[in-house]
Design an enzyme around this catalytic site. Sequence first.
Site, mmCIF file in Angstrom:
data_model
loop_
_atom_site.group_PDB
_atom_site.id
_atom_site.type_symbol
_atom_site.label_atom_id
_atom_site.label_comp_id
_atom_site.label_asym_id
_atom_site.label_seq_id
_atom_site.Cartn_x
_atom_site.Cartn_y
_atom_site.Cartn_z
ATOM 1 N N LYS A 280 37.163 -32.285 -40.879
ATOM 2 C CA LYS A 280 37.290 -30.844 -40.629
ATOM 3 C C LYS A 280 38.534 -30.320 -41.333
ATOM 4 O O LYS A 280 39.599 -30.926 -41.287
ATOM 5 C CB LYS A 280 37.374 -30.563 -39.137
ATOM 6 C CG LYS A 280 36.038 -30.235 -38.505
ATOM 7 C CD LYS A 280 36.177 -29.560 -37.163
ATOM 8 C CE LYS A 280 34.832 -29.063 -36.664
ATOM 9 N NZ LYS A 280 34.920 -28.362 -35.383
ATOM 10 N N GLU A 366 26.596 -28.925 -20.273
ATOM 11 C CA GLU A 366 26.752 -27.931 -19.215
ATOM 12 C C GLU A 366 25.980 -28.296 -17.949
ATOM 13 O O GLU A 366 26.464 -28.078 -16.832
ATOM 14 C CB GLU A 366 26.307 -26.554 -19.721
ATOM 15 C CG GLU A 366 27.160 -25.985 -20.830
ATOM 16 C CD GLU A 366 26.750 -26.430 -22.222
ATOM 17 O OE1 GLU A 366 27.378 -25.991 -23.206
ATOM 18 O OE2 GLU A 366 25.793 -27.235 -22.333
ATOM 19 N N ARG A 394 22.792 -22.542 -19.608
ATOM 20 C CA ARG A 394 22.223 -23.872 -19.824
ATOM 21 C C ARG A 394 22.313 -24.733 -18.560
ATOM 22 O O ARG A 394 21.686 -25.780 -18.483
ATOM 23 C CB ARG A 394 22.930 -24.554 -20.991
ATOM 24 C CG ARG A 394 23.041 -23.670 -22.220
ATOM 25 C CD ARG A 394 23.634 -24.396 -23.402
ATOM 26 N NE ARG A 394 22.600 -25.090 -24.143
ATOM 27 C CZ ARG A 394 22.808 -25.701 -25.305
ATOM 28 N NH1 ARG A 394 24.014 -25.720 -25.844
ATOM 29 N NH2 ARG A 394 21.832 -26.312 -25.939
#
Length: 617
Positions: A280, A366, A394
Site C-alpha cells: 500500500k 460485522e 450487515r
Amino acid sequence: MSTDLLDRIKSPADLKSLDKRTLRKLADELRAFVLESVSRTGGHLSSNLGTVELTVALHYVYDTPHDRIIWDVGHQSYPHKILTGRKAGMSTLRQFGGISGFPKRSESEYDAFSTAHSSTSISAALGMAVASRNAGVSRQHIAVIGDGSMSAGMAFEAMNNAGVTPDINLLVILNDNDMSISPPVGALNRYLARLMSGQFYAAAKNVGRSVLQHMPPVLELARRFEEHAKGMVTPATLFEEMGFNYVGPIDGHDLDSLIPTLQNMRALKGPQFLHVVTKKGQGYKLAEADPVLYHGPGKFDPAVGIQKPATTPKTTFTQVFGSWLCDMAELDQRLVGITPAMREGSGMVEFERRFPKRYFDVGIAEQHAVTFAAGLACEGQKPVVAIYSTFLQRGYDQMIHDVALQNLDVTFALDRAGLVGADGATHAGNYDIAFMRCIPNMVVATPSDEGEARLLLSTCYQHPGPAAVRYPRGAGVGAVPQTDLAVVELGRGVIRKKGEKIAILVFGTLLPAALKAAEALNLTVADMRFVKPLDLNLVLELAASHVGLVTLEEGAIMGGAGSAVAEALAGAGIASPLLQLGLPDRFIDHGEQGALLASVGLDATGIEQSIRTRFSL
C-alpha cells in the site's frame, strides 16, 4: 512528471497496442497521476498506489469489458477508472455531479459490479461466471480482493460454493498488502504473514540441511520430502482444499511476473486463485510509511505530505465517542469495546492503547461482531459495538435474533449516520432509524450536538438492554461536552425554542437548521433526543397546543422517526396536520455534505420553504 504515454490511453484497447517494454513507463505515469489527482480532490490513496501494476496487467491481458473485473470494496479502482476512459473525470472525483470514488455500473461499462462494501467480489464474480456458462458465453471473471476482505465470512461462503461449481471461468486474485483500513487481524492474516515470512519453513530447511549434508543419499531423500512438505505449509493447502488451483505468491509490482502469470492462468479452466503481494502506498514514500494516514486523505501537497491544520478543528462526534468510551471504561471494568476493522474510523485508538485487554477488533466481520457482543453480554460484560451505520446493515439479523430477542445489554455506537458526503450512497447511514425502531426492546437515540452525544451515550450505556446512539460523520455546531458521565431521562425530549402555530420535532443534528427556519417563522422547536422510546407526552402536548407538527430527521422518511410520530398521533386518535421531512425514497449520490442536504430540502432554506408551502404561512 510527464504523462505523455498515459494521455494516449483512452481505453484498454490502446493499452494492448503498447509494447510490453513500455508498460513499466505507463505504470510510473499512472502512479504519478493518481497521486497528483487525489492530492487535489481528496479520496483513497494508499490502496490505489498499491494496485497500479496489477491494474495495468489485468487490462493488458484480459479483454475488458467483455471479460469482467470486480474490485472488492472498490477503493483501489482509481487506476482502473483512469485506464477505462475516465482520466479527465478524475478532477471531479467524489464531487457533486462528478465520478464516483467506487466502481459504479451506471458510470461505465467497464465497472462490472457496483461495490463499496467488502467481501462481495467473489460472490458476484461466481454469479456472473455461472450466468456466462448457462448462456454459452466464453468469458473470464476476475475478483480482486484484499487480504482484509478475505477474512470475512462472505468471501469463504462464495469460495466454498465456487469450488464445487462445474465448468466456470473464475479467477480470484488475493491482493495481499497486509493492510486494510485498520491493520488486519485474525488467524487468516497471521497464517498469510507466517507463510510470507517463510521463517518456519526456512529454519526447518536449514537445520535439516546442516545435519544431513554429510549423508548424500539421506540428503536426497530429505530434499524430496522438503518439496512435499513445502506444499503442506503454503496457502495451496487451504485454497486447493476448497477446490481452487492456487498459484503464488508473486510480486504484484513486477509486470514481468504478473503478465505471463495472468496469461497462463487465463487458459486454465475451473476456479483459479492467484496470490499477489503488493505494498500500500507503493511509490510514494510518505504513504508507504503510513498507509493508514494516507488511506483516505483530503486535499494535500504531495511535496510536503499531509500537514496538521493551522487552526484547531472542531471536535468530531467520533472523537466525542472515543473520549467517552475511555472515561466510561475507567469507571466500569465490565465495559469492552468492539469494532469490525474500523479502529481509526470509529475513534478507538486511544481506547486500545489504554485498555488493550478490553479492546476487540474482530476484522471485517460485522455479523460476528454483533453476536460476539451478545455472548459477552450473556456473561455479565457490557459491550459497546462501534460500527458505521452502513455496516450495521450487515449485522441486522444478529441485532434482532442474538441481541434484541434476548434483551441483552449491548450498546451500539453508530457512526456516519445520515448522509456522508463524498463516499456517496454506498456509505450513507440513511436507514438505521427505520430498521432499528421496529425491533422490540431497542432504544434508539439521536443526539443533536456533541454535548448531547456524550449525554445520550451514557444514558444508553446505563440502560439494561440493547440501545443505539446514532451520530453523523465530522463535527457538529461545536458544542463542548461535559466531562462527567451524566445521563438524561430515557425517552424524554426538550423544548429548545418556543413559538406559535407550528412545532418542529427534530431528531438529530438538523437542529441548527430547524432553529434558523423557526426563527424566520416564529415556530416552536423540540429536540426529541429519542426515536424509541418516543416522548409521547411531549408529542401530544405539542399537537394540542399547535395547529400543525413537522418532523425532521437525516434519515429515510419511510419508516423513520416521522412515521413514529404519525403512528403515535393515530394511536391517540389525533388528526393533527403533520409534515414529515427527511431523506426521500431514492439513493442519494456523492457530493459535499451541505450541497447534498440542500438538494433534498434539509438545509434551513429548504425546511422553511417546505413549512411555508405545507401550512400556507
